[in-house]
Structure formats: C-alpha cells, structure tokens
Scaffold this motif. Structure first.
Motif, short mmCIF file in Angstrom:
data_model
loop_
_atom_site.label_atom_id
_atom_site.label_comp_id
_atom_site.label_asym_id
_atom_site.label_seq_id
_atom_site.Cartn_x
_atom_site.Cartn_y
_atom_site.Cartn_z
N SER A 1 1.05 -1.37 0.31
CA SER A 1 0.15 0.25 -0.08
C SER A 1 0.96 1.50 -0.06
N VAL A 2 2.11 0.94 0.75
CA VAL A 2 2.96 2.41 1.16
C VAL A 2 3.87 2.34 -0.40
N MET A 3 3.61 1.71 -1.28
CA MET A 3 4.83 1.57 -2.83
C MET A 3 3.60 2.40 -3.49
N LEU A 4 2.31 1.80 -3.63
CA LEU A 4 1.17 1.87 -4.91
C LEU A 4 0.85 4.01 -4.16
N SER A 5 0.49 4.02 -3.32
CA SER A 5 0.28 5.51 -2.48
C SER A 5 1.46 6.50 -2.99
N LEU A 6 3.04 6.28 -3.08
CA LEU A 6 3.99 6.96 -3.37
C LEU A 6 4.06 6.61 -5.13
N LEU A 7 3.92 5.23 -5.70
CA LEU A 7 3.80 5.23 -7.54
C LEU A 7 2.91 6.89 -7.82
N LEU A 8 0.66 6.30 -6.94
CA LEU A 8 1.06 7.74 -8.02
C LEU A 8 1.14 9.33 -7.28
N ALA A 9 1.65 9.95 -5.94
CA ALA A 9 1.87 10.62 -5.71
C ALA A 9 3.31 10.89 -7.12
N SER A 10 3.58 10.17 -7.25
CA SER A 10 5.09 10.55 -8.16
C SER A 10 4.53 11.34 -9.43
N ILE A 11 3.41 10.10 -9.90
CA ILE A 11 2.78 10.44 -10.81
C ILE A 11 1.77 11.63 -11.57
N ALA B 1 12.96 3.76 -1.08
CA ALA B 1 13.57 4.42 -2.27
C ALA B 1 12.30 4.58 -3.63
N ILE B 2 11.35 4.49 -3.27
CA ILE B 2 9.80 4.75 -4.43
C ILE B 2 10.05 6.06 -3.47
N GLY B 3 10.22 6.39 -2.25
CA GLY B 3 9.77 7.45 -1.81
C GLY B 3 10.49 8.29 -1.86
N LEU B 4 11.56 8.50 -2.15
CA LEU B 4 12.73 9.00 -2.47
C LEU B 4 12.63 9.51 -4.03
N VAL B 5 12.39 8.67 -5.15
CA VAL B 5 11.96 8.91 -6.41
C VAL B 5 10.91 9.86 -6.47
N ALA B 6 9.53 9.87 -5.78
CA ALA B 6 8.84 10.59 -5.57
C ALA B 6 8.87 12.09 -5.61
N ALA B 7 9.78 12.32 -3.93
CA ALA B 7 10.32 12.97 -3.22
C ALA B 7 11.10 13.96 -3.89
N GLY C 1 -2.57 23.46 -7.06
CA GLY C 1 -1.62 22.61 -7.03
C GLY C 1 0.44 22.01 -6.89
N ALA C 2 0.47 23.81 -7.28
CA ALA C 2 1.53 23.74 -6.24
C ALA C 2 1.72 23.38 -4.76
N GLY C 3 0.67 23.24 -4.21
CA GLY C 3 1.15 22.84 -2.55
C GLY C 3 1.21 21.86 -2.37
N VAL C 4 0.84 20.59 -3.62
CA VAL C 4 0.51 18.84 -3.69
C VAL C 4 1.97 19.01 -3.96
N LEU C 5 2.65 19.72 -4.85
CA LEU C 5 4.56 19.01 -5.09
C LEU C 5 4.88 19.16 -3.70
N ALA C 6 4.42 20.36 -2.57
CA ALA C 6 5.19 20.74 -1.04
C ALA C 6 4.94 19.43 -0.49
N ASN C 7 3.53 19.31 -0.50
CA ASN C 7 3.30 17.58 -0.13
C ASN C 7 4.01 16.49 0.05
N VAL C 8 4.12 16.42 -1.57
CA VAL C 8 4.73 15.13 -1.72
C VAL C 8 6.10 15.56 -1.23
N GLY C 9 7.25 16.10 -1.43
CA GLY C 9 8.53 16.75 -1.06
C GLY C 9 8.76 16.30 0.51
N SER C 10 7.61 16.66 1.19
CA SER C 10 7.90 16.87 2.56
C SER C 10 7.49 15.30 3.03
N VAL C 11 6.82 14.90 2.37
CA VAL C 11 5.89 13.80 3.29
C VAL C 11 6.26 12.76 2.20
#
Length: 293
Positions: free
Chosen positions: A64-74, A220-226, A167-177
């Motif tokens: 679930s963590v991997m899938l959520s991070l993948l969706l966040a990266s997309i 690793a996937i979290g860093l790829v998204a962040a 939409g810019a706030g989404v990038l900030a949230n993904v980058g920090s979380v």
C-alpha cells in the motif's frame, strides 16, 4: 484474485521500468499486454530480489505504501507539466496585453481593444473603466477614483496569483511527506523481517535479506517521488514569482493610465472651452475698431 495479481504486476512493472519509461507509449502498450503480465509474474516468482519480485513478496502494508508513493509520483509529474504549460501561456498573454495597453496610451482608446478579450489585463481595464463611469470625472473625486480602482486592481492581481498557485501545494506536500511515508514502509518491513527471524530460529542472511530488501524498496520509491517534487516546486515557485511581478507591472500600468486620463481630462475641456474667438473688425478709413468697441 488473478486479475488483481495482474494489476499488481503491472504497477510493479511501472515501478521497475521507472517514470521515464512509464511515459513511453510503447512501454505502456507492452505493460498492458496480458502475456507480458504473465511473464512478469513468472519472473517475480523466480527472482525474488528484482524490484517486481520484492513488490510481489512484500506485506500488504508495504504494498500500500509503494502504490501510494507511485500514485503521488505520477501526480507530481502531471501537475508540473500542466503548470509549466499554463504558466508559459499566461505569461505570453499578459506580455501581449501589456504592450497593447501601453501603445493605446489611454483607457478610452483601449476600451474597444479589451472589450471582448479575456485575461487579467482586460479585467483590470474593465474595472478601472467601471469605477470611472460610476463616479464621474469631477476634479474633486479624482483621488477617490484612483484609490477605489487601485483596490479592485489589487484584488484582481491577488486572484490571478492564487489561481496560478493551485496545485503547487501538492508538490510541496509530496516533497516533504513522501520520504517519511517510504520510511514507514521500511520500518514495517524490517519489523516483519525480525518477526520472521524469531519464528524461524535462524539468522541465515539468505532468509533475512529478501524482507529487508523489500522494506528498503519502499524508501527508494519515496525518494523517487520526493526528489522530483522538491525540484519541480522550486522551479514553479520561481516561475510564479516572475508571473506575480508581471501582474504588478500590469496593474501599475492600468493605474498610471487611469491617473493620466483623469488629470488630462480637465485640461482638454478647458482648452476647448477657453479657445479665443475671432471678433469681427470694422475698418473706417485708416482706423480699425472691433464690434465690441
């Protein structure tokens, strides 16, 4: 159950191929092929240390963590590409409208030019014209017209900047979380690995390594998204800063043009009203006398 396994294999295949390959149409067609799904599943069964194999063997929480991070990266990539195109378009339109108003020189001349056009500058011009028409051109009311028009123009600037920032706030949230979400998956996976060690009563590295590798894959996937999210947010922040400066310049131009129109209107009227009128002259011999005399 089989179809859900196919979906998991497809998602894991996207993770294994990376975001760049996932954007390739040929790669997407390949991943959508059912035979490719079967091949990926067979590969995952035989190679547990591959990214796909680690994903398939991971706990449901880690999945679930991997899938959520993948969706966040997309989502990060989609927002960034969309905002870049919108920002370029809006800056180009704003630059052209600014030049058109500067060439017009007055709001009356620009009234017909901006009557049917959309955009921030058109809204500012229409706001200034509405305020002037509602108040009138009396000299004692000039300061009030400028103040009220400036207030409405400032609100138009703030609204345009706020819409551009969506939409810019989404990038900030993904980058920090995202790194912490990936770390959560890693901690959960390592915890399961230690539990399996205690249950098997062995410390053989061949048994421990797959579980730890699955856990580290989440980080690793979290860093790829962040990492792209942070970079994209900084790029958009600089672009939106320049856009806000252009908005301020456009608002200042509208206010200057309105002030010039208000200051020049009494002068033009006075020049027209006080123009000298030629008086008829009667000549009596060598003496010239006017009719008034």
């Amino acid at each position: 159950m089989k179809s859900s396994t196919f979906i998991c294999a497809a998602v894991a295949g996207i993770v294994a191929t990376g975001p760049v390959a996932a954007l390739d149409l040929e790669s997407v067609r390949t991943l959508l092929d059912p035979e490719t799904f079967t091949a990926l599943l067979e590969q995952a069964e035989h190679d547990e240390m591959s990214p796909l194999g680690m994903f398939m063997a991971a706990d449901w929480v880690v999945k679930s963590v991997m899938l959520s991070l993948l969706l966040a990266s997309i989502l990060v990539w989609v927002i960034f590409l969309a905002k870049v195109m919108i920002l370029r378009w809006e800056r180009g339109v704003l630059r052209r409208r600014y030049r058109a108003l500067d060439r017009a020189g007055s709001l009356n001349a620009a009234k017909d030019l901006f009557a049917k056009k959309k955009g921030v500058v058109s809204q500012m011009v229409q706001a200034a014209l509405r305020e002037r028409a509602a108040t009138g051109d009396q000299p004692e009311l000039k300061s009030g017209i400028k103040e009220r028009a400036g207030s409405e123009i400032a609100r138009i600037e703030a609204g345009a900047a706020r819409r551009m920032g969506f939409g810019a706030g989404v990038l900030a949230n993904v980058g920090s979380v995202a790194p912490f979400v990936g770390l959560f998956g890693t901690v959960w996976g390592i915890m399961n690995s230690f539990i399996s060690i205690s249950e098997s009563n062995t410390t053989n590295l061949a048994i421990v390594a797959p579980g730890i590798a699955e856990a580290l894959l989440a980080t690793a996937i979290g860093l790829v998204a962040a990492i792209p999210a942070v970079i994209f947010y900084n790029i958009l922040a600089r672009g939106m800063g320049g856009y806000k400066v252009m908005l301020a310049d456009a608002g200042a131009l509208v206010e200057r043009t309105l002030s010039r129109d208000l200051d020049l209107a009494p002068i033009k009227d006075a020049t027209f009203d006080e123009a000298p009128v030629d008086k008829p002259v009667f000549r009596l011999g060598s003496v010239s006398t006017s009719a008034a005399e």
